[in-house]
Write an enzyme that holds these catalytic residues in place. Structure first.
Site, PDB file in Angstrom:
ATOM      1  N   SER A   1      37.811  26.092  20.678  1.00 13.50           N
ATOM      2  CA  SER A   1      36.843  25.489  21.037  1.00 13.50           C
ATOM      3  C   SER A   1      36.219  24.977  19.909  1.00 13.50           C
ATOM      4  O   SER A   1      35.928  25.164  18.857  1.00 13.50           O
ATOM      5  CB  SER A   1      35.571  26.577  21.479  1.00 13.50           C
ATOM      6  OG  SER A   1      34.412  25.831  21.982  1.00 13.50           O
TER       7      SER A   1
ATOM      8  N   HIS B   1      45.406  44.025  44.972  1.00 11.74           N
ATOM      9  CA  HIS B   1      44.573  43.342  45.012  1.00 11.74           C
ATOM     10  C   HIS B   1      44.071  42.841  43.297  1.00 11.74           C
ATOM     11  O   HIS B   1      42.470  43.129  43.514  1.00 11.74           O
ATOM     12  CB  HIS B   1      43.446  44.129  45.697  1.00 11.74           C
ATOM     13  CG  HIS B   1      44.438  44.819  47.018  1.00 11.74           C
ATOM     14  ND1 HIS B   1      44.924  44.045  47.746  1.00 11.74           N
ATOM     15  CD2 HIS B   1      45.508  45.558  47.160  1.00 11.74           C
ATOM     16  CE1 HIS B   1      45.360  44.734  48.922  1.00 11.74           C
ATOM     17  NE2 HIS B   1      45.858  46.101  48.680  1.00 11.74           N
TER      18      HIS B   1
END
Length: 482
Positions: A289, A159
């Site tokens: 970036s 999960h």
């Protein structure tokens, strides 16, 4: 102001699968030259076989066909297609211009799908073999990595929440096993792929039966021999005008399956990069970036997710095509297949190149892996503590409730206040656990079960046969493009 040349290649849309992503091998396989050379290979095979079975075709005619089989006059074919609006007949005429002696026997008794469908199954076969080789190479790289880190404990997740620990190597085996299942499916598609061969206009072989004056046995021999010249030992049992379009749907199911596995693996890598546990290889001069120089973006994994999502989305097109083929065939399959089948292969090829590159250069940070596990390990120890307390006479349900309450308080302390995990200290001070002898130090390997041994067994039982099966495969380029 500079005037744009609207006829230049640069002024028109270029498929990024070719320009940026796919390997040279796969791009060449689906290129114009390879396709039309395959068409001519089929015309040669047809004429050769017809001569063998008694049709009046001379050796000189065959020699002309063979001489120009790979010497394409594509400009001539393009002009014929502009006039005729029919690609196969355009190439028949262009081939005939080069082979005037053989012009009258080119395509004798055949329909267009003799050329297009048989060429497609040849290209699909070769493309599937390429995909299989890349899958095997990626599995091999992952197995090498899994062996190296077979016993490095790490936090497991269910999960996407902390769960029982596993090892870095065992997690990689999960990735590799998905790809092994994909390889089995690709190999199955290869094993069942067949030639359409000489089936005739609606699949009845009427034109060939007429050509051989009603001799059914010669028509059967024609079909079988052409298939053998194509490299196939079997043909589709019955067809309409085309080979069953169900085959394309099953093909895309297999390629989509590869895409699903790669997407899951790449997503896991992206999540682990966020946790600073494992990264894909970062090149020395790579920029993450334009604004943030410090960033180490998982560019390869992100690209895999983008490309495989595209392949998964293509899965429905061949299914719809197969479902809507009326009677013996409708032409609404043609344009769709020209787009879907090559592009699915190109995108999967590009994704496998990237994944092999990643798997061959995984960067692991063991200290971070250890640190992240240590924060959660006290919770994992509670199961063993509860079992020992039960053995000492405690009530299992009462002990379970006490651990649940303590764990909620610890979570508040750790998550909201940023304080250390003191779960074990709390249990030591709880009278219900007074009979338990607590370990002085928690060993993470005590919680990974058989994970290291599972890695060993997996490599021996699953990976080793693949390594042996593909040991003689020719080397493929693994260059990661822009």
């Amino acid at each position: 102001m500079t005037e744009n040349n609207s006829n230049s290649a640069e002024s028109k849309y270029q498929n990024p699968l070719i320009q940026r992503y796919a390997s040279n091998e796969m791009a060449t396989l689906w290129g114009t030259t390879r396709r039309f050379q395959t068409w001519r290979q089929l015309w040669v095979a047809l004429a050769e076989t017809e001569q063998e079975l008694g049709i009046e075709i001379t050796d000189q005619q065959l020699e002309q066909l063979r001489a120009f089989q790979n010497n394409l006059n594509l400009d001539v074919a393009k002009e014929y297609e502009r006039i005729r609006r029919h690609d196969v007949m355009a190439h028949v005429e262009a081939y005939g211009d080069q082979c005037p002696e053989a012009k009258k026997i080119i395509h004798l008794g055949a329909t267009s799908c003799f050329i297009t469908d048989n060429a497609d199954v040849i290209l699909i076969r070769d493309a599937l073999q390429l995909v299989a080789q890349r899958l095997a190479a990626t599995i091999d790289a992952m197995a090498t990595f899994a062996q190296q880190y077979r016993d490095l404990p790490c936090l497991g997740f269910t999960h996407l929440q902390p769960a029982q620990p596993t090892t870095v190597g065992k997690r990689c085996c999960l990735w590799a096993y998905d790809l092994i299942l994909d390889l089995q499916e690709v190999e199955h598609r290869l094993a069942t792929l067949s030639a359409r061969s000489a089936k005739g206009t609606t699949g009845t072989q009427a034109s060939f039966l007429q050509l051989f004056a009603g001799d059914h046995d010669k028509v059967r021999q024609l079909e079988r021999r052409i298939a053998e010249k194509m490299g196939f030992d079997k043909t589709y049992a019955v067809t309409g005008q085309t080979y069953p379009r169900k085959v394309d749907a099953m093909l895309l199911d297999a390629l989509s399956g590869v895409g699903q596995s790669l997407h899951k693996i790449a997503t896991d890598v992206r999540l682990l990069a966020n946790r600073k546990e494992i990264e894909e290889p970062i090149e020395k001069n790579q920029i993450g970036s334009s604004a943030m120089p410090y960033k180490r973006n998982p560019m390869r994994s992100e690209r895999i997710c983008a490309l495989t999502r595209f392949v998964i989305s293509l899965q429905s097109s061949p299914a719809m095509t197969a479902a809507t083929q009326w009677m013996e065939r409708t032409l609404d399959d043609s344009a769709n297949r020209r787009l879907v089948i090559p592009q699915a292969f190109l995108a999967i090829d590009a994704s496998l190149v990237l994944m092999q590159n990643i798997a061959s250069g995984f960067v692991v940070y063991p200290k971070t892996v250890e640190h992240n596990l240590a924060k959660e390990l006290p919770y994992m120890e509670t199961e063993n503590i509860m079992m020992r307390a039960v053995e000492a006479g405690g009530d299992r349900q009462d002990l379970h409730e006490r651990i649940r309450v303590h764990s909620r308080e610890v979570a508040q302390r750790v998550n909201a206040e940023g304080k250390p995990n003191d779960m074990i200290e709390r249990l030591k001070n709880d009278s219900a656990f007074s009979a338990v002898e607590f370990e002085t130090e928690i060993n993470p390997l005590d919680f990974v079960g058989r994970a290291p041994e599972q890695v060993d067994d997996f490599i021996e039982d699953q990976v080793k046969p693949i390594r042996q099966r593909y040991s003689n495969s020719e080397s493929l380029s693994v260059e990661v493009h822009v």
